[in-house]
Design a protein around this motif. Structure first.
Motif, PDB file in Angstrom:
ATOM      1  N   THR A  87     -45.815  -7.065 -11.892  1.00 60.12           N
ATOM      2  CA  THR A  87     -45.955  -6.911 -10.446  1.00 60.12           C
ATOM      3  C   THR A  87     -47.357  -6.462 -10.040  1.00 60.12           C
ATOM      4  OG1 THR A  87     -45.059  -4.643 -10.588  1.00 60.12           O
ATOM      5  CG2 THR A  87     -43.502  -6.416 -10.102  1.00 60.12           C
ATOM      6  N   SER A  88     -48.242  -6.238 -11.007  1.00 56.29           N
ATOM      7  CA  SER A  88     -49.620  -5.864 -10.683  1.00 56.29           C
ATOM      8  C   SER A  88     -50.447  -7.066 -10.244  1.00 56.29           C
ATOM      9  CB  SER A  88     -50.290  -5.214 -11.900  1.00 56.29           C
ATOM     10  OG  SER A  88     -50.529  -6.181 -12.921  1.00 56.29           O
ATOM     11  N   CYS A  89     -49.954  -8.264 -10.493  1.00 52.49           N
ATOM     12  CA  CYS A  89     -50.706  -9.486 -10.169  1.00 52.49           C
ATOM     13  C   CYS A  89     -49.888 -10.366  -9.236  1.00 52.49           C
ATOM     14  CB  CYS A  89     -51.034 -10.255 -11.444  1.00 52.49           C
ATOM     15  SG  CYS A  89     -52.006  -9.302 -12.624  1.00 52.49           S
ATOM     16  N   PRO A  90     -50.178 -10.349  -7.947  1.00 50.83           N
ATOM     17  CA  PRO A  90     -49.415 -11.170  -6.996  1.00 50.83           C
ATOM     18  C   PRO A  90     -49.479 -12.661  -7.312  1.00 50.83           C
ATOM     19  CG  PRO A  90     -50.747  -9.545  -5.846  1.00 50.83           C
ATOM     20  CD  PRO A  90     -51.200  -9.543  -7.274  1.00 50.83           C
ATOM     21  N   ILE A  91     -50.617 -13.099  -7.891  1.00 51.15           N
ATOM     22  CA  ILE A  91     -50.777 -14.513  -8.248  1.00 51.15           C
ATOM     23  C   ILE A  91     -51.514 -14.605  -9.571  1.00 51.15           C
ATOM     24  CG2 ILE A  91     -51.763 -16.751  -7.608  1.00 51.15           C
ATOM     25  CD1 ILE A  91     -51.649 -15.948  -4.713  1.00 51.15           C
ATOM     26  N   TYR A  92     -51.047 -15.430 -10.471  1.00 50.05           N
ATOM     27  CA  TYR A  92     -51.777 -15.735 -11.700  1.00 50.05           C
ATOM     28  C   TYR A  92     -51.436 -17.154 -12.126  1.00 50.05           C
ATOM     29  CZ  TYR A  92     -47.372 -14.628 -14.170  1.00 50.05           C
ATOM     30  OH  TYR A  92     -46.077 -14.594 -14.599  1.00 50.05           O
TER      31      TYR A  92
ATOM     32  N   PRO B 154     -51.419 -26.393 -15.987  1.00 49.75           N
ATOM     33  CA  PRO B 154     -51.521 -25.103 -15.304  1.00 49.75           C
ATOM     34  C   PRO B 154     -50.425 -24.958 -14.247  1.00 49.75           C
ATOM     35  CG  PRO B 154     -53.158 -26.607 -14.441  1.00 49.75           C
ATOM     36  CD  PRO B 154     -52.455 -27.341 -15.543  1.00 49.75           C
ATOM     37  N   ILE B 155     -49.810 -23.794 -14.196  1.00 51.89           N
ATOM     38  CA  ILE B 155     -48.742 -23.529 -13.237  1.00 51.89           C
ATOM     39  C   ILE B 155     -49.092 -22.259 -12.475  1.00 51.89           C
ATOM     40  CG2 ILE B 155     -46.291 -23.013 -12.949  1.00 51.89           C
ATOM     41  CD1 ILE B 155     -45.841 -24.427 -15.666  1.00 51.89           C
ATOM     42  N   GLU B 156     -49.184 -22.361 -11.164  1.00 55.69           N
ATOM     43  CA  GLU B 156     -49.444 -21.171 -10.350  1.00 55.69           C
ATOM     44  C   GLU B 156     -48.152 -20.376 -10.211  1.00 55.69           C
ATOM     45  OE1 GLU B 156     -51.996 -20.723  -6.477  1.00 55.69           O
ATOM     46  OE2 GLU B 156     -49.902 -21.035  -5.876  1.00 55.69           O
ATOM     47  N   VAL B 157     -48.255 -19.079 -10.445  1.00 51.04           N
ATOM     48  CA  VAL B 157     -47.084 -18.196 -10.357  1.00 51.04           C
ATOM     49  C   VAL B 157     -47.370 -17.118  -9.316  1.00 51.04           C
ATOM     50  CG1 VAL B 157     -45.511 -16.680 -11.616  1.00 51.04           C
ATOM     51  CG2 VAL B 157     -46.607 -18.599 -12.813  1.00 51.04           C
ATOM     52  N   LYS B 158     -46.455 -16.946  -8.377  1.00 50.78           N
ATOM     53  CA  LYS B 158     -46.557 -15.906  -7.373  1.00 50.78           C
ATOM     54  C   LYS B 158     -45.448 -14.878  -7.639  1.00 50.78           C
ATOM     55  CE  LYS B 158     -48.404 -19.023  -3.849  1.00 50.78           C
ATOM     56  NZ  LYS B 158     -48.192 -19.620  -2.498  1.00 50.78           N
ATOM     57  N   ILE B 159     -45.819 -13.602  -7.618  1.00 47.46           N
ATOM     58  CA  ILE B 159     -44.878 -12.525  -7.931  1.00 47.46           C
ATOM     59  C   ILE B 159     -44.704 -11.604  -6.726  1.00 47.46           C
ATOM     60  CG2 ILE B 159     -44.417 -10.524  -9.397  1.00 47.46           C
ATOM     61  CD1 ILE B 159     -44.298 -13.050 -10.982  1.00 47.46           C
ATOM     62  N   SER B 160     -43.471 -11.238  -6.464  1.00 50.26           N
ATOM     63  CA  SER B 160     -43.195 -10.255  -5.412  1.00 50.26           C
ATOM     64  C   SER B 160     -42.112  -9.299  -5.897  1.00 50.26           C
ATOM     65  CB  SER B 160     -42.742 -10.944  -4.121  1.00 50.26           C
ATOM     66  OG  SER B 160     -41.559 -11.691  -4.336  1.00 50.26           O
ATOM     67  N   LYS B 161     -42.250  -8.023  -5.552  1.00 45.73           N
ATOM     68  CA  LYS B 161     -41.241  -7.043  -5.933  1.00 45.73           C
ATOM     69  C   LYS B 161     -39.952  -7.318  -5.171  1.00 45.73           C
ATOM     70  CE  LYS B 161     -44.408  -3.295  -7.143  1.00 45.73           C
ATOM     71  NZ  LYS B 161     -44.774  -1.872  -6.907  1.00 45.73           N
ATOM     72  N   SER B 162     -38.835  -6.996  -5.798  1.00 47.44           N
ATOM     73  CA  SER B 162     -37.535  -7.236  -5.184  1.00 47.44           C
ATOM     74  C   SER B 162     -36.753  -5.940  -5.047  1.00 47.44           C
ATOM     75  CB  SER B 162     -36.718  -8.232  -6.021  1.00 47.44           C
ATOM     76  OG  SER B 162     -37.393  -9.462  -6.142  1.00 47.44           O
ATOM     77  N   VAL B 163     -35.865  -5.912  -4.092  1.00 48.32           N
ATOM     78  CA  VAL B 163     -34.990  -4.764  -3.890  1.00 48.32           C
ATOM     79  C   VAL B 163     -33.976  -4.717  -5.023  1.00 48.32           C
ATOM     80  CG1 VAL B 163     -33.268  -3.737  -2.361  1.00 48.32           C
ATOM     81  CG2 VAL B 163     -35.272  -4.867  -1.396  1.00 48.32           C
TER      82      VAL B 163
END
Length: 225
Positions: free
Chosen positions: A143-148, A156-165
């Protein structure tokens, strides 16, 4: 090159930042001229369970209901040998300490739902403080990297991360959602872990499936530990 360790997944991603839970005893000092009272011994931590004790804790088709099929994965970690990650220093640092991110014991299961959706589960065991610190490190790194960028082979695959409840289950809970921009379109996966004493269950898959079955998965864990 980084090997993706499981959970958040084996099926895609898993990661954790050292913020361990230290178990210490209480101590008190005497007044002026008095003798100091002896320091209390630290509370003993529960020992890890072995893999044989973890396997009965896994979800089964009977737990999940109609539409689920359990699948066997015989390729192991070999299928992650050609996966690397760019643009996330915390994950790169984590990959250099691969052996430190291993728990004492693990059991896992994988399911498909109506052919298209997947649900993966891992149950880990270690001393409670070890489970806590490593889960924090893994989920903290992801979760330290919103996009990598994750590269599979040459793709190459773009990955977007967001914290969840997370639901209020067990002793600690962790969750994040991954959105992967695949050539076939965006794929969304949710990774959730719940620690209960010296055992942690981790689910990854379609967000609706993870949310639907996490309470059942946690309910199978031992009460003590």
């Amino acid at each position: 090159m980084m090997r993706i360790s499981t959970f958040g997944t084996r099926r895609w991603v898993l990661g954790t930042a050292v913020c361990g839970v230290l178990i210490t005893g209480c101590s008190s000092g005497g007044g002026d001229g008095g003798d100091a009272k002896p320091r209390a011994k630290p509370a003993a931590e529960a020992k890890p369970l072995d893999a044989g004790a973890l396997r009965p804790l896994l979800l089964t088709q009977a737990d999940l209901g109609a539409g689920y099929t359990q699948v066997q994965d015989e390729s192991g970690d070999r299928k992650f040998d050609d996966i690397s990650i760019q643009g996330c220093p915390a994950l790169d640092k984590l990959s250099q300490r691969d052996e430190e991110n291993m728990f004492a014991a693990k059991a896992e299961a994988s399911f498909t739902y109506d052919r298209d959706a997947t649900l993966g589960e891992e149950v880990h065991s270690d001393r409670p403080s070890v489970l806590s610190s490593k889960l924090r490190e893994l989920f903290g790194a992801y979760t330290s990297c919103p996009i990598y960028t994750m590269t599979s082979g040459t793709t190459p695959i773009e990955v977007k991360i967001s914290k969840s409840v997370t639901p209020e289950l067990g002793d600690e809970q962790f969750a994040y959602t991954s959105t992967m921009e695949l050539p076939s379109g965006a794929q969304v996966l949710k990774t959730m872990a719940v620690r209960k004493g010296n055992v942690a269950v981790m689910l990854v898959g379609a967000p609706a499936l993870v949310d639907r079955h996490v309470k059942t998965a946690v309910g199978k864990l031992p009460a003590g530990g």
